[in-house]
Scaffold this motif. Structure first.
Motif, PDB file in Angstrom:
ATOM      1  N   ILE A 145      31.079  50.289  46.910  1.00 21.61           N
ATOM      2  CA  ILE A 145      32.282  50.086  46.099  1.00 21.61           C
ATOM      3  C   ILE A 145      32.783  48.656  46.238  1.00 21.61           C
ATOM      4  O   ILE A 145      33.202  48.023  45.254  1.00 21.61           O
ATOM      5  N   CYS A 146      32.728  48.111  47.458  1.00 25.93           N
ATOM      6  CA  CYS A 146      33.144  46.716  47.672  1.00 25.93           C
ATOM      7  C   CYS A 146      32.265  45.759  46.870  1.00 25.93           C
ATOM      8  O   CYS A 146      32.765  44.792  46.276  1.00 25.93           O
ATOM      9  N   LEU A 147      30.965  46.015  46.837  1.00 25.20           N
ATOM     10  CA  LEU A 147      30.053  45.154  46.089  1.00 25.20           C
ATOM     11  C   LEU A 147      30.322  45.237  44.592  1.00 25.20           C
ATOM     12  O   LEU A 147      30.272  44.221  43.885  1.00 25.20           O
ATOM     13  N   VAL A 148      30.616  46.439  44.088  1.00 26.32           N
ATOM     14  CA  VAL A 148      30.917  46.585  42.661  1.00 26.32           C
ATOM     15  C   VAL A 148      32.154  45.784  42.293  1.00 26.32           C
ATOM     16  O   VAL A 148      32.171  45.064  41.285  1.00 26.32           O
ATOM     17  N   PHE A 149      33.192  45.877  43.103  1.00 28.22           N
ATOM     18  CA  PHE A 149      34.418  45.146  42.785  1.00 28.22           C
ATOM     19  C   PHE A 149      34.270  43.650  43.046  1.00 28.22           C
ATOM     20  O   PHE A 149      34.982  42.841  42.443  1.00 28.22           O
ATOM     21  N   GLY A 150      33.357  43.264  43.936  1.00 32.04           N
ATOM     22  CA  GLY A 150      33.050  41.847  44.061  1.00 32.04           C
ATOM     23  C   GLY A 150      32.442  41.304  42.781  1.00 32.04           C
ATOM     24  O   GLY A 150      32.803  40.219  42.306  1.00 32.04           O
ATOM     25  N   GLY A 151      31.512  42.065  42.182  1.00 35.59           N
ATOM     26  CA  GLY A 151      30.949  41.662  40.895  1.00 35.59           C
ATOM     27  C   GLY A 151      31.962  41.724  39.775  1.00 35.59           C
ATOM     28  O   GLY A 151      31.972  40.868  38.880  1.00 35.59           O
ATOM     29  N   LEU A 152      32.837  42.732  39.798  1.00 37.26           N
ATOM     30  CA  LEU A 152      33.869  42.846  38.766  1.00 37.26           C
ATOM     31  C   LEU A 152      34.837  41.669  38.831  1.00 37.26           C
ATOM     32  O   LEU A 152      35.258  41.140  37.791  1.00 37.26           O
ATOM     33  N   ALA A 153      35.206  41.260  40.047  1.00 31.43           N
ATOM     34  CA  ALA A 153      36.083  40.091  40.191  1.00 31.43           C
ATOM     35  C   ALA A 153      35.398  38.827  39.687  1.00 31.43           C
ATOM     36  O   ALA A 153      36.036  37.968  39.068  1.00 31.43           O
ATOM     37  N   ALA A 154      34.095  38.704  39.922  1.00 28.20           N
ATOM     38  CA  ALA A 154      33.361  37.538  39.413  1.00 28.20           C
ATOM     39  C   ALA A 154      33.321  37.535  37.897  1.00 28.20           C
ATOM     40  O   ALA A 154      33.407  36.465  37.264  1.00 28.20           O
ATOM     41  N   SER A 155      33.204  38.715  37.269  1.00 20.98           N
ATOM     42  CA  SER A 155      33.227  38.774  35.807  1.00 20.98           C
ATOM     43  C   SER A 155      34.608  38.404  35.273  1.00 20.98           C
ATOM     44  O   SER A 155      34.720  37.745  34.233  1.00 20.98           O
ATOM     45  N   TYR A 156      35.666  38.813  35.969  1.00 18.68           N
ATOM     46  CA  TYR A 156      37.016  38.436  35.540  1.00 18.68           C
ATOM     47  C   TYR A 156      37.260  36.943  35.721  1.00 18.68           C
ATOM     48  O   TYR A 156      37.983  36.321  34.936  1.00 18.68           O
ATOM     49  N   ASP A 157      36.651  36.368  36.746  1.00 15.02           N
ATOM     50  CA  ASP A 157      36.800  34.928  36.965  1.00 15.02           C
ATOM     51  C   ASP A 157      36.182  34.120  35.833  1.00 15.02           C
ATOM     52  O   ASP A 157      36.574  32.975  35.597  1.00 15.02           O
ATOM     53  N   LEU A 158      35.208  34.689  35.130  1.00 15.85           N
ATOM     54  CA  LEU A 158      34.646  34.014  33.966  1.00 15.85           C
ATOM     55  C   LEU A 158      35.723  33.774  32.908  1.00 15.85           C
ATOM     56  O   LEU A 158      35.674  32.774  32.181  1.00 15.85           O
ATOM     57  N   LEU A 159      36.702  34.672  32.841  1.00 19.49           N
ATOM     58  CA  LEU A 159      37.825  34.500  31.924  1.00 19.49           C
ATOM     59  C   LEU A 159      38.906  33.619  32.546  1.00 19.49           C
ATOM     60  O   LEU A 159      39.309  32.613  31.966  1.00 19.49           O
ATOM     61  N   PHE A 160      39.373  34.015  33.713  1.00 23.83           N
ATOM     62  CA  PHE A 160      40.551  33.379  34.301  1.00 23.83           C
ATOM     63  C   PHE A 160      40.242  32.042  34.956  1.00 23.83           C
ATOM     64  O   PHE A 160      40.883  31.029  34.672  1.00 23.83           O
ATOM     65  N   GLY A 161      39.267  32.032  35.853  1.00 19.31           N
ATOM     66  CA  GLY A 161      39.012  30.829  36.632  1.00 19.31           C
ATOM     67  C   GLY A 161      38.213  29.774  35.905  1.00 19.31           C
ATOM     68  O   GLY A 161      38.421  28.579  36.102  1.00 19.31           O
ATOM     69  N   ARG A 162      37.297  30.190  35.029  1.00 13.36           N
ATOM     70  CA  ARG A 162      36.392  29.231  34.398  1.00 13.36           C
ATOM     71  C   ARG A 162      36.756  28.905  32.958  1.00 13.36           C
ATOM     72  O   ARG A 162      36.301  27.894  32.428  1.00 13.36           O
ATOM     73  N   THR A 163      37.567  29.750  32.309  1.00 11.16           N
ATOM     74  CA  THR A 163      37.960  29.475  30.925  1.00 11.16           C
ATOM     75  C   THR A 163      39.466  29.333  30.780  1.00 11.16           C
ATOM     76  O   THR A 163      39.936  28.831  29.764  1.00 11.16           O
ATOM     77  N   GLY A 164      40.220  29.786  31.779  1.00 14.75           N
ATOM     78  CA  GLY A 164      41.670  29.637  31.736  1.00 14.75           C
ATOM     79  C   GLY A 164      42.375  30.682  30.900  1.00 14.75           C
ATOM     80  O   GLY A 164      43.488  30.442  30.435  1.00 14.75           O
ATOM     81  N   MET A 165      41.771  31.855  30.709  1.00 15.91           N
ATOM     82  CA  MET A 165      42.387  32.924  29.927  1.00 15.91           C
ATOM     83  C   MET A 165      42.926  33.995  30.871  1.00 15.91           C
ATOM     84  O   MET A 165      42.165  34.615  31.616  1.00 15.91           O
ATOM     85  N   LEU A 166      44.240  34.199  30.830  1.00 12.49           N
ATOM     86  CA  LEU A 166      44.883  35.210  31.663  1.00 12.49           C
ATOM     87  C   LEU A 166      44.925  36.517  30.886  1.00 12.49           C
ATOM     88  O   LEU A 166      45.785  36.722  30.027  1.00 12.49           O
ATOM     89  N   SER A 167      43.986  37.406  31.188  1.00 10.93           N
ATOM     90  CA  SER A 167      43.889  38.688  30.506  1.00 10.93           C
ATOM     91  C   SER A 167      44.413  39.787  31.416  1.00 10.93           C
ATOM     92  O   SER A 167      44.107  39.826  32.606  1.00 10.93           O
ATOM     93  N   PHE A 168      45.217  40.688  30.839  1.00  7.49           N
ATOM     94  CA  PHE A 168      45.719  41.850  31.565  1.00  7.49           C
ATOM     95  C   PHE A 168      45.035  43.131  31.101  1.00  7.49           C
ATOM     96  O   PHE A 168      45.539  44.217  31.356  1.00  7.49           O
ATOM     97  N   GLY A 169      43.891  42.992  30.443  1.00  6.04           N
ATOM     98  CA  GLY A 169      43.207  44.168  29.925  1.00  6.04           C
ATOM     99  C   GLY A 169      41.759  44.283  30.331  1.00  6.04           C
ATOM    100  O   GLY A 169      41.000  45.027  29.704  1.00  6.04           O
ATOM    101  N   HIS A 170      41.349  43.554  31.367  1.00  4.82           N
ATOM    102  CA  HIS A 170      39.934  43.558  31.747  1.00  4.82           C
ATOM    103  C   HIS A 170      39.496  44.927  32.254  1.00  4.82           C
ATOM    104  O   HIS A 170      38.322  45.291  32.132  1.00  4.82           O
TER     105      HIS A 170
END
Length: 378
Positions: free
Chosen positions: A71-96
């Protein structure tokens, strides 16, 4: 008129000592291989009977420990996918979380209600998550800033309501939907096969990391970084910001849906929690805790946050906490209070997240490197 070098000057120049070149740092030589070493270590954990008291309830190869790590590994990957929006593109999404839930519920419904085999259900769930991200992203990206965040939140709330109301009798409502394991391969069913689910979660994390790093190092990734820093400059260069942001949005949603498929297999079903906006807020905390826009920060933040979220529940109900005075046992028995405190302290002392620790320890490394150079010259 050219200056002629005299023999005396030539001999003096030749006699000057050549500056000593310090040997290459051992850390610099080993660092490129650390991800591969970490992958080998994580892949070999199911073969280890090591027990770490206080960290895990049992040995590393126990099913309960492997499920928590998965479960920790899945959420580590999920956080990395969200970082593609927030950290690398600057889009603050509340619906990921909506696309993650699409993978969870899509897989569960297609297997349990429709009776499809796993591979067909997984492909359809991932494709459905990608299409959903494309349709909703095409609308949400017409806005920017806070308006974009509110539109994505509204879409996520619609998804949460549909799941809670048991739309079409498919989701199970507030009770969730257990997964019908009779339609799964035998290698993924039963406590004895938890190790296979663990390796599946590890494969998902590796996939997300490879995709995100590939995109970040590509021309598209440089455009996304430009959108994060100054969107108007990208428009002046003749590029379409909307198109690039939509690509990032769909890709992040597809990766989240893929994680939902893996998560559904690990926990054996779907629950309304995966559709809540609280999950997206947790993803934001994971990324900030690890370091947005960094290579490994979101993964570390996701793994650490998920581990603490699960372990602090057991810690809060332990006898050690109950034995403390009421002024301490009350707050410590609440996992969210402890998580919030850890997050505040981490942001205060490490503004760049866990990934910023290397920069803060830089002066110490430079001091050590200087000492090694002095020793080498002597």
């Amino acid at each position: 008129m050219s200056q002629v070098e005299t023999p005396a000057a030539s001999s003096a120049t030749a006699a000057e000592p050549v500056p000593a070149v310090a040997p290459r740092s051992r850390w610099a030589a080993v660092r490129p291989f650390l991800p591969l070493v970490a992958l080998v270590v994580f892949a070999a954990l199911p073969y280890s009977s090591l027990s770490i008291p206080g960290v895990f309830d049992g040995a590393l190869n126990q099913p309960g420990t492997l499920q928590l790590l998965a479960i920790c590994l899945v959420f580590g990957g999920l956080a990395a996918s969200y970082d593609l929006l927030f950290g690398r593109t600057g889009m603050l999404s509340f619906g990921h979380a909506l696309y993650f839930a699409a993978g969870v519920y899509g897989t569960d419904i297609l297997i349990t209600k429709v009776g499809l085999p796993l591979w067909q259900a997984a492909l359809l769930a991932i494709a459905g998550g990608a299409i959903l991200a494309g349709l909703l992203g095409a609308v949400a990206l017409r806005t920017a800033g806070i308006a974009f965040a509110m539109v994505t939140l509204a879409f996520a709330q619609v998804g949460a309501i549909l799941v809670a109301r048991d739309f079409g009798g498919l989701t199970g409502g507030e009770e969730g939907l257990p997964l019908d394991v009779s339609g799964l391969p035998a290698a993924l069913v039963g406590v004895a096969n938890t190790v296979n689910l663990y390796w599946l979660a590890l494969a998902f994390l590796v996939l997300v990391v490879l995709v995100v790093h590939r995109v970040a190092n590509s021309p598209t990734g440089r455009v996304l970084a430009g959108l994060r820093d100054d969107e108007r400059r990208i428009g002046v260069l003749g590029l379409d910001p909307y198109r690039f942001k939509l690509v990032a949005f769909v890709l992040a949603g597809t990766l989240a849906a893929t994680g939902g498929v893996v998560y559904c297999l690990i926990v054996g079903g779907a629950s309304p929690h995966v559709t809540s906006s609280d999950l997206t807020l947790s993803l934001l905390v994971m990324v900030v805790l690890g370091g947005p826009g960094t290579r490994w920060g979101p993964v570390l933040g996701g793994v650490l946050y998920t581990y603490l979220d699960h372990r602090l529940t057991a810690f809060g109900s332990s006898s050690a906490v109950d034995a403390l005075p009421g002024v301490l046992s009350g707050p410590l028995s609440q996992p969210l209070f402890v998580l919030g405190t850890v997050f505040i302290l981490a942001v205060y002392f490490f503004p760049g997240g866990l990934a910023g620790l290397a920069a803060r320890l830089g002066p110490l490394r430079q001091l050590g490197a200087s000492a090694r150079r002095d020793k080498y010259r002597e």
